[in-house]
Design an enzyme around this catalytic site. Structure first.
Site, PDB file in Angstrom:
ATOM      1  N   ASP A 114       0.840  -1.171   0.046  1.00 43.09           N
ATOM      2  CA  ASP A 114       0.036  -0.063  -0.115  1.00 43.09           C
ATOM      3  C   ASP A 114       0.912   1.254  -0.031  1.00 43.09           C
ATOM      4  OD1 ASP A 114      -1.986  -1.822   0.384  1.00 43.09           O
ATOM      5  OD2 ASP A 114      -2.949  -0.987   2.213  1.00 43.09           O
ATOM      6  N   HIS A 257       3.691  -2.349   3.113  1.00 42.56           N
ATOM      7  CA  HIS A 257       3.720  -0.914   2.622  1.00 42.56           C
ATOM      8  C   HIS A 257       4.899  -0.502   1.818  1.00 42.56           C
ATOM      9  CE1 HIS A 257       0.808  -0.633   5.820  1.00 42.56           C
ATOM     10  NE2 HIS A 257       0.086   0.276   5.171  1.00 42.56           N
TER      11      HIS A 257
HETATM   12 ZN   LIG Z   1      -2.564   3.245   3.266  1.00 44.19          ZN
END
Ligand SMILES: [Zn+2]
Length: 369
Positions: A114, A257
């Site tokens: 992400d 992430h």
């Molecule tokens: Zn996020």
């Protein structure tokens, strides 16, 4: 007829009607989620709220702590003698498109990244995936796309999947339906500029979802089942161990992430480790269609309870005595991707090879692959 020993999908991950660089179309089906619609628009429902990179955000406990530990079920992880489909003399129509072979009788895991793209780390993650000839899903923030649009296009070319992570990482679960639509439309515009089309998968920032988002976003909502807490710990070892100590990872969606160097380093360790364990790394849409045998549908939420608790048994080999029921699959979506279906039979050196071009991968899912 002859029994099929196994059945493989060779996915030629090129794109669709819209051009050489389009995000693959996906739609989705769904099962639900624990949407405990609270009153009005504040009903945040996913049990695991994505805490992400802002340590100040009061992310409740990470997924791991919310979940009761499950005993490790030794899955049959046929690393040793996974049939080597690459031996099949396939005729690559598009030499630029990498071919991957997915075996529905083997476990699958989806890595998701992400908050990117990141000017450096997204490419580094792609390098790792490429070296290991595998893929992941990237949920990108639209206003970050300018940081490395080439990396996003590269990801698509590699067969990775791109999902939207909203326009600028707002908490969609606290917004009205109108505001949500405005945010998503603005994001779509930027995605279209880079990729030629907008993603259909949406991962809501923080995993925050309200009823309006869930039922009328026009997207397939995807959260996760394993939170590595990489945003919080920024520690490669902890990220790695959160995955390695989880237990049976089949069917799981792992949250990472793409904006931390520690996550890149963890990915460098985890990707080969997962492959060595016998897991096939797939995109979210591949996981839903091939492992969960669900169509990817809009206005549905694919989240924790599905990935964690509703993983279907692995397809057994031989799968079915019938040959390609699959061939009669009806396309359910307009934008096709090339799918090459390879059926391998018990009789050595006798295989049935069929190409389905212009069929949507997603139309294949329900065919008990
Ligand atoms: Zn996020």
């Amino acid at each position: 007829m002859k029994q099929l020993l196994s059945l493989f999908l060779v996915l030629s991950l090129t794109a669709c009607a819209a051009g050489p660089r389009t995000a693959r179309d996906r739609t989705v089906t769904a099962t639900e989620e624990h949407v405990t619609a609270q009153s009005g628009e504040a009903g945040i429902t996913d049990p695991v709220r994505e805490a992400e990179h802002d340590p100040a955000s009061k992310a409740p406990l990470g997924a791991a702590s919310l979940l009761p530990e499950e005993p490790v079920i030794p899955e049959d992880t046929p690393t040793a003698e996974a049939p080597s489909a690459p031996e099949e003399p396939s005729a690559p129509e598009d030499p630029a498109a990498p071919e991957r072979v997915l075996d529905p009788s083997r476990p699958m895991v989806a890595l998701t990244f992400d908050d990117g793209p990141h000017a450096e780390y997204t490419d580094q993650i792609l390098d790792i995936l490429e070296e290991n000839r595998t893929v992941a899903t990237f949920f990108e923030v639209a206003t970050n796309l300018h940081k490395d649009p080439d990396a996003v296009r590269r990801a698509v070319d590699m067969g990775c999947e791109i999902g939207s992570h909203s326009y600028r990482h707002a908490d969609l679960g606290k917004m009205s339906q109108e505001a949500i639509q405005a945010d998503l439309a603005a994001a779509d515009e930027l995605f279209t500029q880079v990729l030629g089309q907008a993603p259909t998968l949406l991962r809501p920032p923080y995993g925050s979802i309200n009823q309006a988002l869930k039922t009328s976003s026009g997207r397939a909502l995807v959260t996760w089942s394993i939170d590595t807490e990489d945003w919080l710990n920024r520690n490669t070892e902890k990220i790695v161990s959160s995955v390695q100590n989880f237990g049976n990872l089949d069917g799981q969606v792992i949250l990472l992430h793409s904006i931390y160097d520690t996550t890149v380093e963890a990915t460098r360790i985890l990707v080969p480790w997962l492959l060595e364990q016998g897991y096939q790394l797939v995109t979210v849409s591949e996981l839903l269609t091939l492992r969960f045998r669900q169509e990817v549908q809009t206005n549905h939420l694919y989240g924790y309870s599905l990935f964690r608790w509703q993983v279907p048994p692995l397809a057994e080999t031989p799968v079915t005595p019938e040959a390609p029921e699959v061939l009669s699959a009806e396309p359910v979506s307009k934008a096709p991707i090339k799918v090459k279906l390879v059926l391998r039979e018990t009789v050595p050196d006798e295989s049935v090879r069929t190409e389905l071009l212009g069929k949507d991968l997603l139309s294949l899912q329900a065919r008990r692959l």
